[in-house]
Design a protein around this motif. Structure first.
Motif, PDB file in Angstrom:
ATOM      1  N   CYS B  23       0.836  -1.206   0.000  1.00  0.00           N
ATOM      2  CA  CYS B  23       0.000   0.000   0.000  1.00  0.00           C
ATOM      3  C   CYS B  23       0.870   1.254   0.000  1.00  0.00           C
ATOM      4  CB  CYS B  23      -0.943   0.019   1.185  1.00  0.00           C
ATOM      5  SG  CYS B  23      -2.471  -0.852   0.847  1.00  0.00           S
ATOM      6  N   SER B  24       2.064   1.149   0.597  1.00  0.00           N
ATOM      7  CA  SER B  24       2.915   2.339   0.557  1.00  0.00           C
ATOM      8  C   SER B  24       3.458   2.548  -0.854  1.00  0.00           C
ATOM      9  CB  SER B  24       4.042   2.248   1.596  1.00  0.00           C
ATOM     10  OG  SER B  24       4.798   1.092   1.396  1.00  0.00           O
ATOM     11  N   MET B  28      -3.371   4.164  -0.809  1.00  0.00           N
ATOM     12  CA  MET B  28      -4.534   3.575  -0.166  1.00  0.00           C
ATOM     13  C   MET B  28      -5.657   3.254  -1.150  1.00  0.00           C
ATOM     14  SD  MET B  28      -4.510   2.600   2.771  1.00  0.00           S
ATOM     15  CE  MET B  28      -5.892   2.005   3.699  1.00  0.00           C
ATOM     16  N   ASN B  30      -5.563   1.994  -3.916  1.00  0.00           N
ATOM     17  CA  ASN B  30      -5.373   0.730  -4.623  1.00  0.00           C
ATOM     18  C   ASN B  30      -5.176  -0.439  -3.660  1.00  0.00           C
ATOM     19  OD1 ASN B  30      -5.522   1.477  -7.397  1.00  0.00           O
ATOM     20  ND2 ASN B  30      -3.626   2.613  -7.069  1.00  0.00           N
ATOM     21  N   MET B  31      -5.831  -0.339  -2.504  1.00  0.00           N
ATOM     22  CA  MET B  31      -5.652  -1.382  -1.515  1.00  0.00           C
ATOM     23  C   MET B  31      -6.059  -2.754  -2.063  1.00  0.00           C
ATOM     24  SD  MET B  31      -6.580  -1.317   2.426  1.00  0.00           S
ATOM     25  CE  MET B  31      -8.303  -1.575   2.416  1.00  0.00           C
ATOM     26  N   ALA B  34      -3.280  -4.280  -3.917  1.00  0.00           N
ATOM     27  CA  ALA B  34      -2.277  -4.800  -2.983  1.00  0.00           C
ATOM     28  C   ALA B  34      -2.731  -6.138  -2.418  1.00  0.00           C
ATOM     29  CB  ALA B  34      -2.056  -3.796  -1.857  1.00  0.00           C
ATOM     30  N   GLU B  35      -3.994  -6.191  -2.018  1.00  0.00           N
ATOM     31  CA  GLU B  35      -4.524  -7.445  -1.463  1.00  0.00           C
ATOM     32  C   GLU B  35      -4.488  -8.569  -2.482  1.00  0.00           C
ATOM     33  OE1 GLU B  35      -7.808  -7.789   1.495  1.00  0.00           O
ATOM     34  OE2 GLU B  35      -8.367  -5.924   0.495  1.00  0.00           O
ATOM     35  N   MET B 114      -1.057   2.075   8.267  1.00  0.00           N
ATOM     36  CA  MET B 114      -2.267   1.325   7.973  1.00  0.00           C
ATOM     37  C   MET B 114      -3.273   1.435   9.116  1.00  0.00           C
ATOM     38  SD  MET B 114      -3.556  -0.292   5.508  1.00  0.00           S
ATOM     39  CE  MET B 114      -2.774  -1.430   4.423  1.00  0.00           C
ATOM     40  N   LYS B 163     -13.777  -0.188   1.941  1.00  0.00           N
ATOM     41  CA  LYS B 163     -12.687   0.133   1.005  1.00  0.00           C
ATOM     42  C   LYS B 163     -13.121   1.231   0.042  1.00  0.00           C
ATOM     43  CE  LYS B 163     -10.873  -4.504   1.130  1.00  0.00           C
ATOM     44  NZ  LYS B 163     -10.828  -5.767   0.391  1.00  0.00           N
ATOM     45  N   PHE B 173      -2.285   7.172   2.781  1.00  0.00           N
ATOM     46  CA  PHE B 173      -1.469   6.201   3.498  1.00  0.00           C
ATOM     47  C   PHE B 173      -0.299   6.938   4.116  1.00  0.00           C
ATOM     48  CE2 PHE B 173       1.556   2.661   3.834  1.00  0.00           C
ATOM     49  CZ  PHE B 173       0.757   1.730   4.453  1.00  0.00           C
TER      50      PHE B 173
END
Lengths: 114, 409
Positions: B23-24, B28, B30-31, B34-35, B114, B163, B173
């Motif tokens: 996430c960094s 944020m 595009n969380m 990332a997941e 986070m 989200k 973030f």
């Protein structure tokens, strides 16, 4: 629910020198009483007032207060919520000031249409 | 340990770290990306490791694969962008490389940010908890369902909406600015405490999930304690509070998962090392001028770890008196009345209890049963309590008391 203010009034006794234990016991009594009101979800705020102060009068006259002219002083207050004046009075009956030679004044808040 | 046991364990400890670091890189908004990358990484791990064997450095393996997958993503993005609009700025591979920070500091830093992103005031409390379990604690959906006693559909919806909200609100973030930390911490601490309480107080949840919830909440709190900017007295007070509570985790349940009331607990099962840690953090909390409700609750919890004495209950009573003036809650009101019965007398407490307007709570009637002198009165209150409780476990405890009372009669 309406809000009421209780004013704790008493005549101070300058000769009374409480010990640490006396003070601790008194704090306990007050906290139990206030805690009991808070446990009913009816506590708003409270304050104990200091023993010295000033009285400001018209014409820039300032005197030491509040002892100078009145014997009885206000030692503190609590604001509570109650359904009626009767209920507030019922609460006031448990106030420790009654055991300390003082009395409680129960007052409603005036509702202003502004 | 085989792959089947190893992967869930690694997932629990590494998922949140990987997502935080990614996430960094992505930001944020595009969380989900990332997941997805982290999930794919774990999927690949389980496929590869079961065929080719488990690598020595599993965590390093996960980091490398996540990094490669991210690089692949940017490459695909770049091709797409070059074709569509060559002038648009995009992240280059080198800048990606720099942004990856898989060392301990980078991971801690990412997780702190986070915490603040998820505990954002714009996100509803229950969604915050679900999201925290997923993103900060690496819980799978099934575990979240078990922890929050909910169903898959509703949890998925909650996560999706939360989200979306993070995106809409453009939550960044980053660490909050210095002058906002104090306030933002309040939301974070509240969520952490709720997380802990879900584990500590809810009936019917599985024993392992219960402990995990409590420990995860403490781990997140510890992250805040270990960072200079967030190491405030109230943060330490909350950790102390949770240490004291958690010291009784073993003692408050029987091996087959039945609740044991405080008075009936085997004190040799109280975890002394957690109590000592609690005292350490309570000391660290005792600086500065602000007395938060966590300070008061931690002090109450401290006294609960002590042997019974009249001083103990007097202290607890006075602390509840203060706590209720700070913030009213029905539970604090009931506990205060119980403490009054211990410090003074049941008779005095019963008088006070009757002033409490909590006639919808089974706990209220349990308390009345505890304070009432006559057997007949006790029976009536217990029956009322049983009729009001939703939890089978609590029904069982109350029914046990009721039966005992009837047999004595």
């Amino acid at each position: 629910m309406k809000e009421f203010m209780m004013l704790f009034r008493h005549v101070p006794n300058p000769n009374y020198q409480p010990t640490q234990e006396d003070i601790a016991a008194s704090i306990k009594q007050w906290q139990d009483w206030i805690g009991g009101i808070a446990a009913q979800g009816k506590f708003m705020s409270t304050n104990q007032l200091g023993y010295t102060g000033k009285v400001v009068k018209p014409g820039n006259v300032i005197t030491d207060g509040p002892y100078a002219e009145v014997k009885e002083i206000i030692g503190g207050y609590i604001i509570v919520k109650a359904a009626s004046e009767e209920e507030a009075v019922e609460m006031a009956k448990g106030c420790p000031i009654l055991n300390e030679g003082g009395h409680v004044e129960v007052r409603s808040f005036m509702e202003l249409d502004l | 340990m085989n792959t089947n046991e190893l992967i869930p364990n690694l997932f629990r400890t590494e998922y949140s770290k990987l997502v935080a670091v990614l996430c960094s890189v992505f930001g944020m908004s595009n969380m989900q990306l990332a997941e997805d990358i982290v999930s794919e990484t774990f999927l690949l791990a389980s496929e590869t490791w079961s065929k080719k064997g488990i690598p020595d450095n599993q965590v390093g393996w996960l980091h490398t694969v996540a990094k490669n997958k991210t690089r692949d993503h940017f490459r695909r993005q770049k091709i797409k962008r070059d074709k569509v609009d060559p002038d648009v700025a995009y992240m280059t591979e080198t800048s990606t490389e720099q942004a990856f920070d898989f060392n301990d500091e980078g991971i801690q830093d990412g997780q702190l940010k986070m915490i603040f992103a998820i505990c954002h005031p714009s996100i509803k409390e229950d969604a915050q908890i679900a999201l925290a379990l997923r993103i900060l604690c690496g819980f799978g959906i099934d575990e979240i369902v078990a922890a929050l006693l909910s169903n898959k559909e509703s949890i998925n919806k909650k996560l999706y909406r939360a989200k979306q909200k993070l995106k809409d609100q453009q939550v960044k973030f980053e660490m909050p600015p210095e002058d906002a930390i104090e306030e933002r911490l309040d939301t974070a601490l509240k969520t952490i405490y709720l997380l802990f309480s879900e584990g500590y107080y809810s009936a019917n949840i599985q024993e392992t999930i219960r402990k995990d919830l409590c420990l995860e909440a403490m781990r997140l709190n510890l992250l805040l304690c270990n960072n200079e900017a967030t190491n405030l007295p109230k943060v330490n007070a909350l950790l102390a509070l949770m240490c004291f509570h958690a010291s009784r985790l073993e003692a408050r349940l029987t091996p087959d998962g039945q609740f044991v009331l405080y008075d009936d607990q085997d004190r040799s099962l109280w975890n002394q090392s957690l109590i000592t840690q609690g005292e350490f953090y309570l000391n660290r909390a005792s600086i500065g001028e602000n007395l938060s409700k966590y300070h008061l609750e931690a002090a109450i919890a401290y006294w609960h770890t002590q042997e019974d004495s009249s001083e103990k209950w007097e202290k607890i009573l006075q602390l509840y008196n203060y706590l209720l003036q700070t913030e009213y809650s029905p539970i604090a009101a009931l506990n205060r009345t119980y403490a009054l019965s211990k410090a003074r007398s049941k008779k005095e407490a019963l008088k006070e209890a009757k002033k409490l307007d909590l006639t919808k709570s089974h706990l209220y009637f349990s308390l009345l049963a505890e304070l009432e002198a006559s057997i007949k009165g006790q029976l009536g209150y217990l029956e009322k309590a049983i009729s009001l409780t939703q939890s089978d476990e609590e029904k069982r405890v109350l029914q046990g008391k009721l039966d005992q009372l009837k047999n004595r009669d």
